[in-house]
Motif scaffolding. Sequence first.
Motif, PDB file in Angstrom:
ATOM      1  N   SER A 245       0.821  -1.211   0.000  1.00 54.47           N
ATOM      2  CA  SER A 245       0.000   0.000   0.000  1.00 54.47           C
ATOM      3  C   SER A 245       0.853   1.257   0.000  1.00 54.47           C
ATOM      4  O   SER A 245       0.326   2.356   0.097  1.00 54.47           O
ATOM      5  CB  SER A 245      -0.933   0.001   1.213  1.00 54.47           C
ATOM      6  OG  SER A 245      -0.178  -0.071   2.403  1.00 54.47           O
ATOM      7  N   GLY A 246       2.174   1.108  -0.115  1.00 58.05           N
ATOM      8  CA  GLY A 246       2.979   2.308  -0.002  1.00 58.05           C
ATOM      9  C   GLY A 246       4.363   2.269  -0.596  1.00 58.05           C
ATOM     10  O   GLY A 246       4.541   2.221  -1.809  1.00 58.05           O
ATOM     11  N   ASN A 247       5.360   2.281   0.275  1.00 58.70           N
ATOM     12  CA  ASN A 247       6.734   2.470  -0.160  1.00 58.70           C
ATOM     13  C   ASN A 247       7.276   1.315  -0.996  1.00 58.70           C
ATOM     14  O   ASN A 247       8.015   1.542  -1.958  1.00 58.70           O
ATOM     15  CB  ASN A 247       7.637   2.728   1.046  1.00 58.70           C
ATOM     16  CG  ASN A 247       7.342   4.064   1.686  1.00 58.70           C
ATOM     17  OD1 ASN A 247       6.869   4.988   1.036  1.00 58.70           O
ATOM     18  ND2 ASN A 247       7.611   4.172   2.975  1.00 58.70           N
TER      19      ASN A 247
ATOM     20  N   ALA B  57      -5.602   2.693  -0.240  1.00 61.19           N
ATOM     21  CA  ALA B  57      -4.191   3.095  -0.172  1.00 61.19           C
ATOM     22  C   ALA B  57      -4.098   4.616  -0.280  1.00 61.19           C
ATOM     23  O   ALA B  57      -4.917   5.247  -0.954  1.00 61.19           O
ATOM     24  CB  ALA B  57      -3.401   2.441  -1.307  1.00 61.19           C
TER      25      ALA B  57
ATOM     26  N   LYS C  38       0.635   7.569  -2.649  1.00 58.63           N
ATOM     27  CA  LYS C  38       1.389   6.352  -2.965  1.00 58.63           C
ATOM     28  C   LYS C  38       0.934   5.785  -4.313  1.00 58.63           C
ATOM     29  O   LYS C  38       1.749   5.340  -5.119  1.00 58.63           O
ATOM     30  CB  LYS C  38       1.218   5.303  -1.857  1.00 58.63           C
ATOM     31  CG  LYS C  38       1.679   5.766  -0.492  1.00 58.63           C
ATOM     32  CD  LYS C  38       3.154   6.096  -0.476  1.00 58.63           C
ATOM     33  CE  LYS C  38       3.594   6.474   0.926  1.00 58.63           C
ATOM     34  NZ  LYS C  38       5.012   6.777   1.006  1.00 58.63           N
TER      35      LYS C  38
END
Length: 173
Positions: free
Chosen positions: A29-31, A55, A59
């Motif tokens: 959901s991100g990095n 999310a 992102k």
Amino acid sequence: GSFKIRGAMNRLSQIPAAQRAAGVVAFSSGNHAQGVARAARLLGMPAVIVMPSDAPRIKVAGVEADGGVVHFYDRETESREEIATRIAEDRGAVVVPSFDDKDIVAGQGTAGLEFAHQMEAFGEPLDHLICCAGGGGLITGVAIAMAELSPQTSIWTAEPEAHDDWAQSLAAG
């Protein structure tokens, strides 16, 4: 700005050239999502990122800006791992997990290598190191690096009290 690109770049670099056209599939959901999309773009590979429908928009935008195709899912009713596996099988792509992979861990561990070298350059011994822990890729890679370069250093993990996945994992064996 995240360490996740280190693991993603190392993992994707290990994919044989003949297999790269099929691309990669990741779930995050991100990095990690952004790291995989960026690494794939830099290596000329397609990337599908399985992301929850809730999310963070920033992102999602980061993934899309790097050419990643976002496949949304409902985190309450669907399994991101199952979706990623199905997409990868359909495309002949490689699934790139965010932490449970030796090449991801090795890439993320380069942060520990750099830190150990910086401390050595300062001539400062390092007694203790506190590192955040989520899925475990960063702390595992850092611990491996520090065991080699600074074996006297005690390694500690830190995580938010309400999101103690690492502690729960260790407690469960």
